[in-house]
Design a protein around this motif. Sequence first.
Motif, short mmCIF file in Angstrom:
data_model
loop_
_atom_site.label_atom_id
_atom_site.label_comp_id
_atom_site.label_asym_id
_atom_site.label_seq_id
_atom_site.Cartn_x
_atom_site.Cartn_y
_atom_site.Cartn_z
N ILE B 87 -26.58 12.61 35.46
CA ILE B 87 -27.59 12.12 34.52
C ILE B 87 -28.55 11.11 35.16
O ILE B 87 -29.76 11.12 34.89
N ALA B 88 -28.02 10.24 36.06
CA ALA B 88 -28.87 9.23 36.69
C ALA B 88 -30.04 9.89 37.42
O ALA B 88 -31.20 9.51 37.27
N LYS B 89 -29.72 10.90 38.21
CA LYS B 89 -30.77 11.58 38.97
C LYS B 89 -31.77 12.26 38.03
O LYS B 89 -32.98 12.20 38.25
N LYS B 90 -31.23 12.90 36.99
CA LYS B 90 -32.11 13.58 36.02
C LYS B 90 -33.08 12.61 35.36
O LYS B 90 -34.27 12.89 35.23
N ILE B 91 -32.55 11.48 34.93
CA ILE B 91 -33.39 10.49 34.24
C ILE B 91 -34.50 9.98 35.15
O ILE B 91 -35.67 9.93 34.76
N VAL B 92 -34.10 9.57 36.37
CA VAL B 92 -35.09 8.97 37.28
C VAL B 92 -36.15 10.01 37.66
O VAL B 92 -37.35 9.71 37.67
N THR B 93 -35.71 11.23 37.95
CA THR B 93 -36.66 12.28 38.32
C THR B 93 -37.65 12.53 37.19
O THR B 93 -38.87 12.56 37.41
N SER B 94 -37.13 12.68 35.99
CA SER B 94 -38.00 12.98 34.85
C SER B 94 -38.96 11.81 34.58
O SER B 94 -40.14 12.02 34.29
N ALA B 95 -38.46 10.59 34.68
CA ALA B 95 -39.31 9.42 34.42
C ALA B 95 -40.46 9.37 35.42
O ALA B 95 -41.62 9.17 35.04
N LEU B 96 -40.16 9.56 36.70
CA LEU B 96 -41.22 9.51 37.72
C LEU B 96 -42.24 10.62 37.48
O LEU B 96 -43.45 10.39 37.57
N LYS B 97 -41.73 11.82 37.17
CA LYS B 97 -42.64 12.95 36.90
C LYS B 97 -43.55 12.64 35.72
O LYS B 97 -44.70 13.10 35.66
N ASN B 98 -43.03 11.86 34.76
CA ASN B 98 -43.83 11.49 33.59
C ASN B 98 -44.58 10.16 33.79
O ASN B 98 -44.95 9.51 32.82
N LYS B 99 -44.74 9.80 35.04
CA LYS B 99 -45.54 8.62 35.42
C LYS B 99 -45.03 7.30 34.83
O LYS B 99 -45.81 6.43 34.43
N LYS B 100 -43.73 7.16 34.79
CA LYS B 100 -43.14 5.88 34.39
C LYS B 100 -42.72 5.15 35.68
O LYS B 100 -42.18 5.76 36.59
N HIS B 101 -42.94 3.83 35.71
CA HIS B 101 -42.34 3.03 36.78
C HIS B 101 -40.83 3.05 36.59
O HIS B 101 -40.36 3.04 35.44
N VAL B 102 -40.11 3.08 37.70
CA VAL B 102 -38.65 3.11 37.59
C VAL B 102 -38.04 1.92 38.32
O VAL B 102 -38.44 1.57 39.43
N ILE B 103 -37.06 1.29 37.67
CA ILE B 103 -36.24 0.25 38.29
C ILE B 103 -34.80 0.75 38.24
O ILE B 103 -34.32 1.19 37.20
N THR B 104 -34.11 0.68 39.38
CA THR B 104 -32.72 1.12 39.39
C THR B 104 -31.88 0.22 40.29
O THR B 104 -32.39 -0.35 41.26
N ALA B 105 -30.60 0.10 39.95
CA ALA B 105 -29.67 -0.66 40.80
C ALA B 105 -28.71 0.30 41.50
O ALA B 105 -27.71 -0.11 42.06
N ASN B 106 -29.08 1.58 41.50
CA ASN B 106 -28.16 2.65 41.88
C ASN B 106 -28.26 2.98 43.36
O ASN B 106 -29.08 3.79 43.79
N LYS B 107 -27.39 2.34 44.16
CA LYS B 107 -27.45 2.55 45.61
C LYS B 107 -27.09 3.97 46.02
O LYS B 107 -27.66 4.52 46.95
N ALA B 108 -26.13 4.56 45.30
CA ALA B 108 -25.71 5.91 45.66
C ALA B 108 -26.88 6.89 45.46
O ALA B 108 -27.13 7.75 46.30
N LEU B 109 -27.59 6.71 44.38
CA LEU B 109 -28.75 7.57 44.10
C LEU B 109 -29.84 7.40 45.16
O LEU B 109 -30.35 8.39 45.69
N ILE B 110 -30.17 6.15 45.47
CA ILE B 110 -31.24 5.91 46.45
C ILE B 110 -30.81 6.38 47.83
O ILE B 110 -31.59 7.01 48.57
N ALA B 111 -29.56 6.09 48.21
CA ALA B 111 -29.11 6.51 49.54
C ALA B 111 -29.13 8.02 49.68
O ALA B 111 -29.45 8.56 50.73
N LYS B 112 -28.82 8.74 48.60
CA LYS B 112 -28.76 10.21 48.70
C LYS B 112 -30.11 10.86 48.43
O LYS B 112 -30.49 11.81 49.12
N HIS B 113 -30.83 10.38 47.41
CA HIS B 113 -32.05 11.08 47.01
C HIS B 113 -33.32 10.24 47.15
O HIS B 113 -34.36 10.58 46.61
N GLY B 114 -33.19 9.10 47.85
CA GLY B 114 -34.33 8.18 47.97
C GLY B 114 -35.58 8.82 48.55
O GLY B 114 -36.70 8.53 48.11
N ASN B 115 -35.41 9.69 49.54
CA ASN B 115 -36.58 10.33 50.16
C ASN B 115 -37.35 11.15 49.13
O ASN B 115 -38.57 11.02 48.98
#
Lengths: 433, 433
Positions: B87-115
């Motif tokens: 769900i974390a990845k889904k939320i962040v992806t959808s938010a960015l696609k919908n032009k929302k600024h995103v703030i996250t504390a999720n290191k696992a997400l950034i380390a894996k999908h940050g690029n």
Amino acid sequence: MKNTINIAVIGLGNIGSYFCREITKKKKDIYFKTGKKIKLLFVSARNKNKKRSFKFSKKQWLSNPIDITKNPSIDILVELVGGSDGIAKKIVTSALKNKKHVITANKALIAKHGNFLAQLAEKNKVNLEYEASVAAGIPIIRNIKEGLISNKIFKLVGILNGTSNYILSRMETTGKNLNEILSEAKTHGYAESNAKSDLDGTDVASKIKILSSLCFKTLISENNILVNGIENIETKDIINAKKLGYRIKLLGITEIKKKSIFERVHPTLVDANSYIGNINGVFNAAIINSNPVGQSIMQGEGAGPGPTSSGLMSDLYSILRGNIKYPFITAHKMRKKIKIFNHLNYAFSCYLRFEVLDKPGVLSSITRQLAENKISIKRLLQIPDKKKKIASIIIITHNTLEKRIIKCLDKLRKNDSLIKSPTFIRVGDNNDN
Amino acid sequence: MKNTINIAVIGLGNIGSYFCREITKKKKDIYFKTGKKIKLLFVSARNKNKKRSFKFSKKQWLSNPIDITKNPSIDILVELVGGSDGIAKKIVTSALKNKKHVITANKALIAKHGNFLAQLAEKNKVNLEYEASVAAGIPIIRNIKEGLISNKIFKLVGILNGTSNYILSRMETTGKNLNEILSEAKTHGYAESNAKSDLDGTDVASKIKILSSLCFKTLISENNILVNGIENIETKDIINAKKLGYRIKLLGITEIKKKSIFERVHPTLVDANSYIGNINGVFNAAIINSNPVGQSIMQGEGAGPGPTSSGLMSDLYSILRGNIKYPFITAHKMRKKIKIFNHLNYAFSCYLRFEVLDKPGVLSSITRQLAENKISIKRLLQIPDKKKKIASIIIITHNTLEKRIIKCLDKLRKNDSLIKSPTFIRVGDNNDN
């Protein structure tokens, strides 16, 4: 913001020349990180023909810096002249009035006129950036303004002058006296030819005033703060301190005490095993206590063209990113004056050294005087010099109000058995480490 | 940017609840510092009715987080669900696609999908901020991205996991074993009920991957990096290390070696008197070496709702200031892949512990094996247990290629006199302190 940003640099000493070289060399890098092209349009300095590590073209030179501040092509003005008044103040004031962003490394200027200049920057909707004015290579201003922005800061303790820290460290390791180390430091480039403000604490005082106003969102205080330098520290004090488990550091401290602000600069006996007791040589460091983040520490090189330029560059990037903000975190009109804590009412432990004639009754006359002023003794060392028939008496007191110490020392100065005025150095409390 | 900014927070655990309380409490403060009014428009979490320290209104609750990411009123989405996928990845992806600024504390997400996520944020011209994903209360990401932005970084060494550091510190001071301290840590809230990723080094590995890519402006590496945890550290290793002047710390290290990137996480024997050797308890710290600024250090509390919220707030302020920038300093297309340094070719000193039968010839069979693999001995300690007729042999080697150590230990495991598999811990070099 336009895509090409024109920069002028005024003041081409070691730092100015280094910075001009950096921005020329790193143009591409800046473009990749910000999407902005930068151009060093003008430079100016007192002497055009001085030998410098940075070569400018004829077209870049303008002899009148005030003209530069009014030039419609200029977007960012970098002031590296120095001094709290005179030309530096004129340049920065004129640049802000003409809606130029300003970057400066001038702590004396910001400490003295920061309130006025911030107001001017806000009115003209431009940035006033001064990261390099405190602790050069440590991005401490950015850290307080951005990284720790949501925290309520209670106290900041710092080693904020590399020259004095180098001198104290070398006095300990070599056993040489202050003047010997000072000339050594000048030879190695760790002290400027005129090191007065480094030694007498005024350099740190400027930095503490700037940091205070950032920490507590108050106006920069115009009052005189408690400032003692290291000029009178003797090697024997450093040796005595070591024997007692301490090290002497020139600390800059600002804190909120009884809803008042307590800013001070003085040599301090700190625990030799503490963090701050182990910041040696030319390093700077700061410990910030705040809520909710707790204790945070920053450490790095506090002087020199490289570290200073790193601070200036971070300011440049901040402007290029469009990171417009209030120079002192909150709008000028929201920054309040705050009551000054009277240092005479501060209670602390202190280190006293008395040089006395080695004869009966001297120690008792000193301890009686301390007792009369309700100063109680925590530790006492007596080091006799039998040949000269003199002795050093070293006392660490329990926490005592500063006014009591002053009163007591005034009395003791009249004691005939003292062969020189007593030495008095404050001992840091646990929060200072 | 509009004057009222609407925020949604998804995930209302300890950190999410703390953060919601903070932004509600500090609304005025935020307005004074940025001129923006913020409104916590929506919250969402797995369980609506859980007991929380933050009370939301009926109107604020939305059960479907994906709907929130598409809601046209929302400007900033704060993801505090956790986990690298789902769900974390889904939320962040959808938010960015919908032009929302995103703030996250999720290191696992950034380390894996940050690029991937950074590319998405850049494309949609919004911020992706993740200060709280590494070292919580230390604004280290902001420091690298902004304060030290113009520096060329060579190496970063960090203590980046408070739980494991607490455990190692307590093992030293109490003499208890890892499992005893772990349950103590869980009782005191210094370890989560599932502390696997804290102990096995994977938590630090995620952080090192994020920091590497910031330090060296490279893509986050997708390769497996060298990761050893502290699970097998025994109290006797800590005691032996102390005897030899060392302390054991779980370090995360990233550096450029021979134009390749060398990322690693492993327990390390560091000088007990060094700076990093004295970061104890739940503190985090990082030492960055760069040019021109030299060595810089940051230290602070690395976990807990307060420090984490401080990081999240700094992200929020950054967005409100309009501090739009590339999530990884340079544009995605400018970030390069970099060759991986093969750790087998790394030469370092190491600590070896052999538990052996106390009989003639055992020591010589071990030292012969070391000699055959060209491993030379710097220090040797033999601690006999006469009752049990066994002994511990502790060896500190001179610098040795990792592949030689591995080969040698493989051979030694077959030695009949060894009563258990040898222990092997790397010793830090001077730059790691």
